[in-house]
Design an enzyme around this catalytic site. Structure first.
Site, PDB file in Angstrom:
ATOM      1  N   GLY A  47      -2.144   1.023   1.671  1.00 31.84           N
ATOM      2  CA  GLY A  47      -2.949   2.245   1.563  1.00 31.84           C
ATOM      3  C   GLY A  47      -3.840   2.267   0.341  1.00 31.84           C
ATOM      4  O   GLY A  47      -5.047   2.485   0.437  1.00 31.84           O
ATOM      5  N   GLU A 112      -4.492  10.485   1.968  1.00 29.83           N
ATOM      6  CA  GLU A 112      -3.154  10.230   2.502  1.00 29.83           C
ATOM      7  C   GLU A 112      -2.381  11.528   2.438  1.00 29.83           C
ATOM      8  O   GLU A 112      -2.819  12.503   1.813  1.00 29.83           O
ATOM      9  CB  GLU A 112      -2.446   9.123   1.708  1.00 29.83           C
ATOM     10  CG  GLU A 112      -2.968   7.730   2.053  1.00 29.83           C
ATOM     11  CD  GLU A 112      -2.269   6.599   1.321  1.00 29.83           C
ATOM     12  OE1 GLU A 112      -1.446   6.875   0.423  1.00 29.83           O
ATOM     13  OE2 GLU A 112      -2.564   5.442   1.639  1.00 29.83           O
ATOM     14  N   HIS A 229       9.526   5.322   5.253  1.00 36.08           N
ATOM     15  CA  HIS A 229       8.140   5.443   5.720  1.00 36.08           C
ATOM     16  C   HIS A 229       8.183   5.744   7.207  1.00 36.08           C
ATOM     17  O   HIS A 229       8.903   5.077   7.960  1.00 36.08           O
ATOM     18  CB  HIS A 229       7.371   4.153   5.444  1.00 36.08           C
ATOM     19  CG  HIS A 229       5.883   4.346   5.470  1.00 36.08           C
ATOM     20  ND1 HIS A 229       5.200   4.634   6.634  1.00 36.08           N
ATOM     21  CD2 HIS A 229       4.950   4.313   4.493  1.00 36.08           C
ATOM     22  CE1 HIS A 229       3.902   4.761   6.353  1.00 36.08           C
ATOM     23  NE2 HIS A 229       3.727   4.578   5.057  1.00 36.08           N
ATOM     24  N   ARG A 275       6.323  12.522   3.787  1.00 37.62           N
ATOM     25  CA  ARG A 275       6.951  11.453   4.582  1.00 37.62           C
ATOM     26  C   ARG A 275       8.329  11.803   5.115  1.00 37.62           C
ATOM     27  O   ARG A 275       8.691  11.397   6.217  1.00 37.62           O
ATOM     28  CB  ARG A 275       7.086  10.202   3.725  1.00 37.62           C
ATOM     29  CG  ARG A 275       5.791   9.521   3.571  1.00 37.62           C
ATOM     30  CD  ARG A 275       5.892   8.281   2.746  1.00 37.62           C
ATOM     31  NE  ARG A 275       4.537   7.791   2.615  1.00 37.62           N
ATOM     32  CZ  ARG A 275       4.167   6.803   1.847  1.00 37.62           C
ATOM     33  NH1 ARG A 275       5.060   6.168   1.121  1.00 37.62           N
ATOM     34  NH2 ARG A 275       2.917   6.434   1.801  1.00 37.62           N
ATOM     35  N   HIS A 336      11.560   2.357   2.666  1.00 43.21           N
ATOM     36  CA  HIS A 336      10.278   1.938   2.092  1.00 43.21           C
ATOM     37  C   HIS A 336      10.303   1.914   0.562  1.00 43.21           C
ATOM     38  O   HIS A 336       9.748   1.008  -0.057  1.00 43.21           O
ATOM     39  CB  HIS A 336       9.202   2.904   2.580  1.00 43.21           C
ATOM     40  CG  HIS A 336       7.809   2.571   2.163  1.00 43.21           C
ATOM     41  ND1 HIS A 336       7.198   1.392   2.518  1.00 43.21           N
ATOM     42  CD2 HIS A 336       6.904   3.261   1.432  1.00 43.21           C
ATOM     43  CE1 HIS A 336       5.971   1.369   2.022  1.00 43.21           C
ATOM     44  NE2 HIS A 336       5.767   2.485   1.343  1.00 43.21           N
ATOM     45  N   ARG A 371       8.353  10.587  -3.412  1.00 46.00           N
ATOM     46  CA  ARG A 371       7.139  10.044  -4.034  1.00 46.00           C
ATOM     47  C   ARG A 371       5.895  10.415  -3.227  1.00 46.00           C
ATOM     48  O   ARG A 371       5.860  10.277  -2.004  1.00 46.00           O
ATOM     49  CB  ARG A 371       7.251   8.528  -4.104  1.00 46.00           C
ATOM     50  CG  ARG A 371       6.027   7.829  -4.651  1.00 46.00           C
ATOM     51  CD  ARG A 371       6.262   6.342  -4.702  1.00 46.00           C
ATOM     52  NE  ARG A 371       6.433   5.786  -3.388  1.00 46.00           N
ATOM     53  CZ  ARG A 371       5.482   5.194  -2.693  1.00 46.00           C
ATOM     54  NH1 ARG A 371       4.250   5.086  -3.177  1.00 46.00           N
ATOM     55  NH2 ARG A 371       5.722   4.699  -1.504  1.00 46.00           N
ATOM     56  N   SER A 376       2.853   4.814  -6.530  1.00 46.71           N
ATOM     57  CA  SER A 376       3.738   3.846  -7.184  1.00 46.71           C
ATOM     58  C   SER A 376       2.987   2.671  -7.779  1.00 46.71           C
ATOM     59  O   SER A 376       3.401   2.133  -8.806  1.00 46.71           O
ATOM     60  CB  SER A 376       4.833   3.370  -6.247  1.00 46.71           C
ATOM     61  OG  SER A 376       4.302   3.047  -5.020  1.00 46.71           O
TER      62      SER A 376
HETATM   63  P1  FAD Z   1       7.350  -5.338  -7.049  1.00 47.72           P
HETATM   64  O1  FAD Z   1       5.924  -5.398  -6.760  1.00 47.72           O
HETATM   65  O2  FAD Z   1       8.282  -5.240  -5.905  1.00 47.72           O
HETATM   66  O3  FAD Z   1       7.723  -6.627  -7.888  1.00 47.72           O
HETATM   67  C1  FAD Z   1       9.064  -6.937  -8.166  1.00 47.72           C
HETATM   68  C2  FAD Z   1       9.147  -8.356  -8.655  1.00 47.72           C
HETATM   69  O4  FAD Z   1      10.467  -8.632  -9.134  1.00 47.72           O
HETATM   70  C3  FAD Z   1       8.886  -9.387  -7.576  1.00 47.72           C
HETATM   71  O5  FAD Z   1       8.093 -10.384  -8.140  1.00 47.72           O
HETATM   72  C4  FAD Z   1      10.272  -9.917  -7.236  1.00 47.72           C
HETATM   73  O6  FAD Z   1      10.270 -11.220  -6.733  1.00 47.72           O
HETATM   74  C5  FAD Z   1      10.922  -9.864  -8.603  1.00 47.72           C
HETATM   75  N1  FAD Z   1      12.380  -9.837  -8.575  1.00 47.72           N
HETATM   76  C6  FAD Z   1      13.199  -9.040  -7.863  1.00 47.72           C
HETATM   77  N2  FAD Z   1      14.475  -9.341  -8.149  1.00 47.72           N
HETATM   78  C7  FAD Z   1      14.451 -10.337  -9.062  1.00 47.72           C
HETATM   79  C8  FAD Z   1      15.446 -11.102  -9.731  1.00 47.72           C
HETATM   80  N3  FAD Z   1      16.743 -10.890  -9.515  1.00 47.72           N
HETATM   81  N4  FAD Z   1      15.052 -12.065 -10.590  1.00 47.72           N
HETATM   82  C9  FAD Z   1      13.742 -12.320 -10.812  1.00 47.72           C
HETATM   83  N5  FAD Z   1      12.756 -11.633 -10.203  1.00 47.72           N
HETATM   84  C10 FAD Z   1      13.120 -10.664  -9.348  1.00 47.72           C
HETATM   85  N6  FAD Z   1       2.557   1.870  -3.179  1.00 47.72           N
HETATM   86  C11 FAD Z   1       1.360   2.417  -3.453  1.00 47.72           C
HETATM   87  O7  FAD Z   1       1.184   3.038  -4.497  1.00 47.72           O
HETATM   88  N7  FAD Z   1       0.331   2.252  -2.568  1.00 47.72           N
HETATM   89  C12 FAD Z   1       0.456   1.564  -1.408  1.00 47.72           C
HETATM   90  O8  FAD Z   1      -0.493   1.432  -0.659  1.00 47.72           O
HETATM   91  C13 FAD Z   1       1.720   0.997  -1.102  1.00 47.72           C
HETATM   92  N8  FAD Z   1       1.909   0.315   0.046  1.00 47.72           N
HETATM   93  C14 FAD Z   1       3.095  -0.314   0.258  1.00 47.72           C
HETATM   94  C15 FAD Z   1       3.243  -1.114   1.390  1.00 47.72           C
HETATM   95  C16 FAD Z   1       4.405  -1.827   1.578  1.00 47.72           C
HETATM   96  C17 FAD Z   1       4.562  -2.691   2.805  1.00 47.72           C
HETATM   97  C18 FAD Z   1       5.450  -1.741   0.636  1.00 47.72           C
HETATM   98  C19 FAD Z   1       6.718  -2.509   0.824  1.00 47.72           C
HETATM   99  C20 FAD Z   1       5.322  -0.919  -0.483  1.00 47.72           C
HETATM  100  C21 FAD Z   1       4.145  -0.212  -0.676  1.00 47.72           C
HETATM  101  N9  FAD Z   1       3.968   0.601  -1.796  1.00 47.72           N
HETATM  102  C22 FAD Z   1       2.755   1.161  -2.042  1.00 47.72           C
HETATM  103  C23 FAD Z   1       4.979   0.653  -2.837  1.00 47.72           C
HETATM  104  C24 FAD Z   1       4.542  -0.287  -3.973  1.00 47.72           C
HETATM  105  O9  FAD Z   1       3.994  -1.446  -3.413  1.00 47.72           O
HETATM  106  C25 FAD Z   1       5.674  -0.663  -4.876  1.00 47.72           C
HETATM  107  O10 FAD Z   1       6.430   0.442  -5.245  1.00 47.72           O
HETATM  108  C26 FAD Z   1       5.128  -1.312  -6.147  1.00 47.72           C
HETATM  109  O11 FAD Z   1       4.268  -2.355  -5.804  1.00 47.72           O
HETATM  110  C27 FAD Z   1       6.268  -1.819  -6.988  1.00 47.72           C
HETATM  111  O12 FAD Z   1       5.759  -2.617  -8.012  1.00 47.72           O
HETATM  112  P2  FAD Z   1       6.773  -3.302  -9.013  1.00 47.72           P
HETATM  113  O13 FAD Z   1       5.968  -4.163  -9.898  1.00 47.72           O
HETATM  114  O14 FAD Z   1       7.655  -2.301  -9.608  1.00 47.72           O
HETATM  115  O15 FAD Z   1       7.722  -4.180  -8.054  1.00 47.72           O
HETATM  116  C1  SIN Z   2       0.966   3.203   2.982  1.00 47.88           C
HETATM  117  O1  SIN Z   2      -0.070   2.538   2.971  1.00 47.88           O
HETATM  118  O2  SIN Z   2       1.284   4.006   3.855  1.00 47.88           O
HETATM  119  C2  SIN Z   2       1.918   3.015   1.860  1.00 47.88           C
HETATM  120  C3  SIN Z   2       1.481   3.841   0.734  1.00 47.88           C
HETATM  121  C4  SIN Z   2       2.611   4.054  -0.195  1.00 47.88           C
HETATM  122  O3  SIN Z   2       3.750   3.674   0.078  1.00 47.88           O
HETATM  123  O4  SIN Z   2       2.351   4.652  -1.237  1.00 47.88           O
END
Ligand code: FAD
Ligand code: SIN
Length: 514
Positions: A47, A112, A229, A275, A336, A371, A376
């Site tokens: 998104g 959204e 989701h 949601r 999600h 959320r 995020s």
């Molecule tokens: P992540 O991006 O999940 O990164 C975590 C990292 O930690 C990864 O590299 C993983 O490999 C690593 N890791 C995990 N466990 C270990 C371990 N034990 N040792 C070493 N490394 C490890 N949010 C939005 O705001 N907008 C959106 O459009 C949106 N769309 C989404 C669509 C999908 C399909 C999904 C699944 C989520 C979406 N979200 C969206 C949510 C958002 O993507 C996440 O909340 C956000 O990207 C999390 O970022 P992060 O850096 O905290 O974690």
């Molecule tokens: C989505 O594109 O619907 C995901 C957006 C989000 O999880 O924030």
């Protein structure tokens, strides 16, 4: 094997990469990540990123929408930081080369659910996450003092004199176990969707960071709040691929298996209700019509618009013989996002000195009980940057680290697939969209049974997070946001206008809002 560095970052999603780039200004940084570098929830984000940058938007409106979505449990100070600092960090991302979609040279914003304005920036239509990861990895690679170790699964945090001093990890390719020590460790391991049988999250999202921090003594908050989701693809043999909320934002309609529109029966905001409401409405319609899914209908939108606005969704569905310009898309809810996590303050500090955290692994208080869509990525970016600044400032003049920690068992260190399915089925059945005391107690008994067998650290981490969710869901005898109890269906502000708090060796308790 053991080694030392200045700063450790665990995870290479948006939060980890932003933290690593910030830390690299003042020392050597090692980033450990579980799979290949780009594999994360961030990579799959569709998104976009919510940010108050459009001409008809205001920071205060973004603040109000976030608070409203959070169902009474947002910490206002954390939300303020998010919405006020979001624009500066997004502009920085653009300077670093992130190509958000534009029209006539101007950024375009989509809508959204539960946003009062069009405020979501997106990239390549529905591949926002991939573009952000691409540009941030490129930026991180320019910094000569960031070393990125892929296929490095962190299993535990090393604590010495009540301070985090490093981690134990396993190289999943060489099967070698190592310890690495640092002045500060930033946890950015993302979410825990894989704890559920149906999830939009990739394989790496097993909540390891939450377990590691909890077992090391850090406080964990609000674990009962899990966001489902509403619209994950539901076609036999296809992955639970996300059909972005932006699809409903652009006019997509939900219909049940009898072709009837139904959202107006549940909420006046219809398809753009929060949601949790949409997910429960879909489950109710699935039960009513005895069907395993409902449909998302875009066929009234122009085919060229759909193909151009949602290229990834169009191509993925087509692979499974669903042409979304002509066919209805079968969808049902899937786990999600976990609102709860390692408790941090607004500077990224956990309750364990030496350990900082950012992104989905945390509970900053930004999301409350639910959320707001697209908040995020922004949270990971803003709090990743802030955690790095705090870690830098607090890691000068520290006592010398003595050797600590132990080598890990390297044989059979991965979770047995059968146990993993058992946990995720239990969680889906009993700690999913609708919960009850009976079901949650059944889940807890079974999780305790599994935990009482000889298990490796990977299994222990997964069970620990599952138990944290179940125990918090049992504790909160009300329904709110992402936590719905059939036996307590009402929101109860008198008793439950507070966070839940879990700490190793202590009974679960409440934490007042900040
Ligand atoms: P992540 O991006 O999940 O990164 C975590 C990292 O930690 C990864 O590299 C993983 O490999 C690593 N890791 C995990 N466990 C270990 C371990 N034990 N040792 C070493 N490394 C490890 N949010 C939005 O705001 N907008 C959106 O459009 C949106 N769309 C989404 C669509 C999908 C399909 C999904 C699944 C989520 C979406 N979200 C969206 C949510 C958002 O993507 C996440 O909340 C956000 O990207 C999390 O970022 P992060 O850096 O905290 O974690
Ligand atoms: C989505 O594109 O619907 C995901 C957006 C989000 O999880 O924030």
């Amino acid at each position: 094997m053991k080694r030392e560095t200045d700063f450790l970052v665990i995870g290479s999603g948006i939060a980890g990469l932003r933290a690593a780039i910030g830390l690299s200004q003042s020392g050597n940084v090692v980033v450990l990540t579980k799979d290949k570098l780009g594999e994360s929830n961030t990579e799959y984000a569709q998104g976009g990123v919510a940010v108050a940058l459009s001409d008809d938007d205001q920071i205060n409106l973004h603040f109000q929408d976030t608070i409203e979505a959070g169902a009474g449990l947002c910490d206002e100070s954390a939300v303020r930081v998010l919405v006020e600092q979001g624009p500066q960090y997004i502009k920085e991302l653009i300077e670093w080369g992130t190509e958000f979609d534009t029209e006539n040279g101007e950024l375009v914003f989509t809508k959204e659910a539960a946003h009062s304005r069009r405020r979501i920036l997106h990239a390549h239509g529905d591949s926002t996450g991939r573009e952000i990861v691409r540009s941030m990895l490129a930026r991180a690679r320019q910094a000569k003092n960031i070393e990125m170790l892929s296929h490095a699964t962190t299993l535990s945090i090393i604590v010495q004199d009540e301070r985090a001093v490093g981690v134990c990890y396993i190289d999943s390719e060489t099967k070698q176990s190592s310890r690495i020590y640092a002045r500060a460790t930033i946890l950015a391991t993302g979410g825990a969707g894989q704890l559920y049988a149906h999830t939009t999250n990739p394989d790496v999202a097993t909540g390891d960071g939450i377990s590691m921090a909890y077992l090391a003594g850090a406080a964990v908050c609000d674990m009962e709040f899990v966001q489902f989701h509403p619209t994950a693809l539901n076609i036999p043999n296809a992955p639970r691929f996300l059909i972005s909320e932006a699809v409903r934002g652009e006019g997509g309609r939900l219909v049940n298996s009898q072709g009837q529109k139904f959202m107006a029966n549940y909420d006046q905001r219809e398809e753009l209700a929060p949601r949790d409401i949409v997910s429960r409405a879909i489950v109710a319609e699935m039960l009513k019509t005895d069907a395993p899914y409902v449909y998302l209908d875009l066929t009234h939108l122009s085919a060229s618009f759909i193909r151009q606005r949602f290229p990834k969704i169009f191509a993925t569905c087509l692979k499974y013989n669903c042409d979304i310009t002509k066919d209805l898309i079968p969808v049902s809810p899937a786990a999600h996002y976990v609102m709860g996590g390692v408790r941090t303050d607004t500077e990224g500090r956990t309750s364990l000195p030496g350990l900082y955290a950012a992104g989905e692994v945390t509970s900053t208080g930004v999301h409350g009980a639910n959320r707001l869509a697209s908040n995020s990525l922004l949270e990971g970016l803003v709090f990743g940057a802030r955690a790095a600044i705090t870690a830098l400032n607090e890691s000068l003049n520290l006592p010398e680290i003595r050797e600590a920690g132990r080598e890990l068992q390297t044989e059979n260190w991965q979770i047995n697939q059968q146990v993993r399915s058992e946990i995720s089925n239990l969680m889906w059945l009993y700690a999913g969209i609708k919960r009850s005391k009976d079901g949650l107690e059944k889940a807890l008994t079974k999780l305790n049974d599994i935990a009482s067998q000889p298990i490796n650290q990977t299994t222990k981490n997964m069970i620990t997070v599952a138990k944290l969710i179940v125990q918090a869901a049992l504790f909160r005898t009300e329904s709110r946001g992402g936590h719905f109890r059939e036996d307590y269906p009402q929101r109860d502000d008198k008793t439950w206008h507070c966070h839940s708090l879990q700490k190793l060796g202590h009974e679960i308790s409440i934490l007042e809002l900040a």
